[in-house]
Each structure stands twice: as C-alpha cells, then as structure tokens.
Design a protein around this motif. Structure first.
Motif, PDB file in Angstrom:
ATOM      1  N   UNK A  25     -15.868  50.018   0.558  1.00 55.66           N
ATOM      2  CA  UNK A  25     -14.869  48.985   0.285  1.00 55.66           C
ATOM      3  C   UNK A  25     -14.486  48.229   1.554  1.00 55.66           C
ATOM      4  N   UNK A  26     -14.274  48.953   2.647  1.00 60.20           N
ATOM      5  CA  UNK A  26     -13.909  48.286   3.890  1.00 60.20           C
ATOM      6  C   UNK A  26     -15.067  47.441   4.419  1.00 60.20           C
ATOM      7  N   UNK A  27     -16.283  47.917   4.215  1.00 60.41           N
ATOM      8  CA  UNK A  27     -17.448  47.121   4.619  1.00 60.41           C
ATOM      9  C   UNK A  27     -17.514  45.827   3.823  1.00 60.41           C
ATOM     10  N   UNK A  28     -17.295  45.936   2.511  1.00 63.74           N
ATOM     11  CA  UNK A  28     -17.325  44.745   1.654  1.00 63.74           C
ATOM     12  C   UNK A  28     -16.264  43.736   2.091  1.00 63.74           C
ATOM     13  N   UNK A  29     -15.067  44.224   2.373  1.00 67.48           N
ATOM     14  CA  UNK A  29     -13.989  43.342   2.814  1.00 67.48           C
ATOM     15  C   UNK A  29     -14.373  42.583   4.086  1.00 67.48           C
ATOM     16  N   UNK A  53     -11.499  38.302  -6.691  1.00 73.85           N
ATOM     17  CA  UNK A  53     -12.601  37.772  -7.506  1.00 73.85           C
ATOM     18  C   UNK A  53     -13.954  38.158  -6.920  1.00 73.85           C
ATOM     19  N   UNK A  54     -14.057  38.177  -5.601  1.00 75.41           N
ATOM     20  CA  UNK A  54     -15.321  38.475  -4.941  1.00 75.41           C
ATOM     21  C   UNK A  54     -15.573  39.965  -4.758  1.00 75.41           C
ATOM     22  N   UNK A  55     -14.528  40.788  -4.923  1.00 78.98           N
ATOM     23  CA  UNK A  55     -14.661  42.222  -4.676  1.00 78.98           C
ATOM     24  C   UNK A  55     -14.970  43.029  -5.926  1.00 78.98           C
ATOM     25  N   UNK A  56     -14.517  42.555  -7.091  1.00 83.90           N
ATOM     26  CA  UNK A  56     -14.573  43.399  -8.277  1.00 83.90           C
ATOM     27  C   UNK A  56     -15.304  42.696  -9.403  1.00 83.90           C
ATOM     28  N   UNK A  57     -16.041  43.489 -10.181  1.00 78.93           N
ATOM     29  CA  UNK A  57     -16.755  42.934 -11.325  1.00 78.93           C
ATOM     30  C   UNK A  57     -15.789  42.460 -12.398  1.00 78.93           C
ATOM     31  N   UNK A  58     -14.713  43.195 -12.585  1.00 78.99           N
ATOM     32  CA  UNK A  58     -13.683  42.819 -13.537  1.00 78.99           C
ATOM     33  C   UNK A  58     -12.541  42.147 -12.789  1.00 78.99           C
ATOM     34  N   UNK A  59     -11.715  41.408 -13.534  1.00 76.33           N
ATOM     35  CA  UNK A  59     -10.540  40.816 -12.903  1.00 76.33           C
ATOM     36  C   UNK A  59      -9.677  41.925 -12.320  1.00 76.33           C
ATOM     37  N   UNK A  60      -9.236  41.744 -11.102  1.00 77.75           N
ATOM     38  CA  UNK A  60      -8.436  42.766 -10.425  1.00 77.75           C
ATOM     39  C   UNK A  60      -7.124  42.153  -9.969  1.00 77.75           C
ATOM     40  N   UNK A  61      -6.075  42.951 -10.016  1.00 82.25           N
ATOM     41  CA  UNK A  61      -4.787  42.479  -9.547  1.00 82.25           C
ATOM     42  C   UNK A  61      -4.836  42.282  -8.037  1.00 82.25           C
ATOM     43  N   UNK A  62      -4.118  41.269  -7.575  1.00 78.03           N
ATOM     44  CA  UNK A  62      -4.103  40.998  -6.139  1.00 78.03           C
ATOM     45  C   UNK A  62      -3.522  42.177  -5.369  1.00 78.03           C
ATOM     46  N   UNK A  63      -2.658  42.943  -6.021  1.00 81.10           N
ATOM     47  CA  UNK A  63      -2.053  44.079  -5.327  1.00 81.10           C
ATOM     48  C   UNK A  63      -3.116  45.094  -4.910  1.00 81.10           C
ATOM     49  N   UNK A  64      -4.192  45.197  -5.692  1.00 80.88           N
ATOM     50  CA  UNK A  64      -5.278  46.119  -5.346  1.00 80.88           C
ATOM     51  C   UNK A  64      -5.940  45.689  -4.049  1.00 80.88           C
ATOM     52  N   UNK A  65      -6.188  44.398  -3.922  1.00 78.24           N
ATOM     53  CA  UNK A  65      -6.793  43.885  -2.700  1.00 78.24           C
ATOM     54  C   UNK A  65      -5.850  44.049  -1.525  1.00 78.24           C
ATOM     55  N   UNK A  66      -4.582  43.743  -1.729  1.00 82.35           N
ATOM     56  CA  UNK A  66      -3.610  43.876  -0.635  1.00 82.35           C
ATOM     57  C   UNK A  66      -3.560  45.313  -0.124  1.00 82.35           C
TER      58      UNK A  66
END
Length: 452
Positions: A268-272, A290-303
């Motif tokens: 995950x950190x590599x992808x980021x 949008x670029x990290x997950x195949x499904x829609x993901x909440x912004x809180x997950x990315x944060x």
C-alpha cells in the motif's frame, strides 16, 4: 450524469475481435444501420457502444448522409491554437511511433484537442487526399453532435478508447473508413486534454491497433509529464529536500532509498508513493482513493494510509490534501521511460526487471504498469535490433509473445544459427494458440479492403 461504461479493459472497445470476418461484419452492420434508421431498433448482437452512439446521433439530429465534418478553424487559427497548447509536444512522438512506421501501411494519424478539433494530421499521402472528401483535415471538428458516430467523436463522448469499424459510422459517406481513437490526459489534473486518432482501412480497427495506440498514449503522456516537470523544476528544487529512489520493477513491494538508507515498504505504501511520483503536482484524497482501490473507497481510508506512511517517513509526503511529495522521488520505471524517450532501447531493456508491482490491483498502478510494458514492447518491435529483441523474447514477459518471436525470425539472416531456436519458438506458440503457419501479426502492416 456520468459517462456510460461498457465493461472493463480494452476488450470492450474492440471493433474486430479475433475470429470475426471483417467483410461479413461490414455487411451485417450496414443492414443493421438501415434498419435502425427506419425503426430506431438495433439487433441484439450489435455492440452496445455502437447502438448508444447511433441513438445519440439521432438525438443530435445528425444527417445520416452528411458528407463531411465541418471545418471551423482556418489554417492560421489552427497554428495559433496549437502554438498555445501543450499538446504540440505530442507531435514528434506521433511522427516517430505512428506516422513514420506506417508510411506504407495506409493510415493517417490525427491529434485533436479536448473539443475534438483536429489540430494536426499526417500519414499516407494518397489516403490524406482521399480523406479531404470527408474533411478529415486540420481545423475540422468530429464531435458526435456534428458528425455522428466516429472514433474521435465517440471517444470524446465516452472519455475512453474507441474503435469504429466501417459501417458502424452513423454517416454513410464515412463507411469506407475505420478508426481507433483514445484520450490523452493532463499529467497534473488527470483531465482529458486531447485525443489521438488513427484512420484507414479495417486493419486500424484490429486489437493490435488498440494496443498500439494505448502504448503511444502512454508515451505522449510521459512526454507531457516530463515537459511539465521541466517547467516546474527550478521552484521544486528550491523547496524540496534530498532525492529519494523507489524500486518497483519486478517486485511485489517497493524498495525505498532515502539519504543512502534503504527499506522495504508495504504494498500500500509503495502504491501511494508511486502514484504521487507520477503525479508530481499532487492528488486530492478523492483522486488517490479512485486510483488506489478497485471499488469506490472513502477518502478517510486514504487519509489513514497517508498518515501511516508519514509516521514511517515523515519527510516524504505533504500532510494535507492535495497530497504531494516533499522530495524528488525517482523510480526505476521512470528510468526505463526516459531511456525509451531517448531511443536507448538496449538500456531500457537492461533496466526493465519486470512489470511494475505485478501483484498490485490498484487501478492507477495497473494503468502505469500496462503503459510502460506496452511502450517497451512496441518500441522494441519497431526499432530495436535483433539482438535486443531476442533478449526480450527470451525473458519472462516475452517468451510467450508470438509477434515478438516472429519479428526476431524476420530480422535474422537465413544463415544464422539462432534461427533454429526462433523457428522452434514460433512453431510451438502457433501450435499452442492455434494460429495458422503463415500468420503475420505485425500491427498495421496487414492490409485488407472493405466493400465501397
């Protein structure tokens, strides 16, 4: 309302999948179009993409017998528009990767802006003269609303790669042509900034043409990104700290080196880090999601992921959205891309250790991985010497690639001792995949003629 989607991957865009008889498809589609014009209904076998485009064309009240696209810009306006548009950096790449190799293949190549206005067009001289009859010229506009179903206009409508084959065009005078078009995206915003279109006979609606244009799009977008980075470099160097390096080729997880210290990262950190490296002007939390997950993901997950990355490497990433790197991060994938841009194909192959993060399913990473791999493959097929191409054929990504082995066979002299190895590989792959012995799959080289 969002743009319609027709499934995932390149398959949904293909007009002539393998095994489809082009002449028969042309005739059946022409009959389907006539029926649609009289009854507004289409057969179930017709591609949904085409059915929907015909419906839009009818809604836009496009004349199905319209003879030509409107030309809304004169030569001076085209020159002025192109002079002020960063897309002008795409022209040398299109000339090198599409126009020069296809001079004798009967195709023309067009570059359009984000309003589907053709700003530049080159290719086979005979075909260019014929294309003037339908106004496939600089300054013409090919939106669906003006010209009906066509690859450029439909790609403009859908924001995706599109192939239109012969009688799939809404306007009958365009039925002698086939085309493939795909959008270009601004490296800073991810928004569509233009389109690349190849037009010719039915071979330009083949799967090989779709893969070719996708690799060319990757090359152009890399050039646009490089130009933007060069313009911003003085400011960036003034505010950024020491450089960092990220290895991702042929690796399940990245290896990050900062100030001489190296560490293995989580996937995950590599992808980021990779996504931020290829978007140096930053990404919002929503864009990263949008670029990290195949499904829609909440912004809180990315944060949360960014927060964890910052705890481990506090100097790397800006703390607030839009997220951007605080240091200049180079990747081994970027090294390969730079070598390809210089035409250093042997060096590019030396650096290419395998696909970027092959286990990653992040959409943004998968797109970056596919673009780089196909760019390398097409560059080697078109420009590399036989020694370099043979090295690629023997590698893991090349060993099952029939087109690559066939290209090696064509380039080896008859007396070469290496022909036995290559002939065995070609024969084995033809047996495995059921291809006839005289098959020649070389991109745009195969010519077929449609009924007029």
């Amino acid at each position: 309302m969002g743009r319609p989607r027709y499934g995932d991957g390149i398959a949904a865009a293909l007009a002539l999948p393998p095994g489809v008889d082009a002449r028969r498809r042309w005739r059946s589609t022409a009959r389907a179009r006539e029926s649609f014009l009289s009854s507004a209904t289409a057969p179930t076998w017709l591609r949904p993409l085409i059915r929907d485009s015909w419906e839009r064309s009818m809604k836009y009240r496009v004349n199905p017998e319209t003879k030509a696209a409107p030309v809304l810009l004169d030569s001076d306006e085209v020159a002025e528009t192109l002079r002020a548009n960063p897309l002008r950096a795409a022209i040398p790449i299109l000339q090198r990767l599409l126009v020069e190799p296809a001079t004798d293949a009967g195709v023309i190549v067009a570059l359009a802006d984000n309003d589907a206005r053709v700003l530049w067009i080159e290719g086979d001289n005979h075909l260019l003269r014929k294309a003037e009859a339908i106004h496939a010229v600089s300054g013409s506009v090919w939106t669906e609303g003006l010209t009906g179903t066509n690859a450029l206009g439909t790609a403009h409508e859908l924001g995706a790669l599109v192939q239109i084959f012969g009688s799939e065009h809404f306007a009958q005078p365009v039925h002698a042509w086939s085309c493939t078009a795909a959008p270009l995206r601004d490296p800073a915003t991810g928004e569509i900034c233009g389109y690349v279109d190849i037009t010719g006979h039915d071979e330009v609606a083949s799967p090989q043409s779709a893969l070719l244009i996708r690799s060319v799009i990757a090359a152009v977008e890399a050039e646009l990104r490089l130009k933007r980075t060069e313009r911003a470099r003085p400011v960036r160097q003034a505010r950024r700290g020491p450089a960092a390096y990220l290895r991702i080729l042929g690796r399940d997880r990245g290896q990050l080196t900062v100030n001489g210290q190296s560490a293995e990262l989580s996937l995950r950190h590599t992808e980021l880090l990779l996504l931020l490296a290829v978007h140096p002007d930053g990404l919002s939390a929503g864009e990263l999601a949008w670029k990290m997950y195949e499904q829609d993901a909440a912004e809180v997950t990315v944060r949360a992921e960014v927060s964890r990355l910052r705890k481990a490497w506090p100097t790397l990433v800006a703390p607030t959205s839009p997220y951007r790197l605080n240091v200049e991060l180079k990747t081994d994938a970027a090294d390969v891309a730079e070598s390809l841009q210089r035409g250093a194909y042997r060096r590019a192959l030396d650096l290419y250790r395998g696909p970027a993060l092959p286990r990653s399913e992040a959409p943004g990473v998968a797109e970056h991985r596919d673009h780089l791999h196909e760019w390398l493959r097409q560059a080697l097929l078109r420009y590399a010497g036989v020694d370099v191409l043979l090295r690629y054929a023997r590698s893991v990504p090349g060993r099952d690639d029939l087109e690559v082995w066939q290209a090696c066979l064509e380039r080896l002299p008859n007396g070469s001792r290496r022909r036995a190895e290559v002939e065995a590989a070609v024969g084995g792959l033809q047996d495995t995949f059921g291809f006839p012995g005289d098959l020649h799959r070389n991109g745009l080289a195969t010519r077929r003629t449609l009924p007029s």
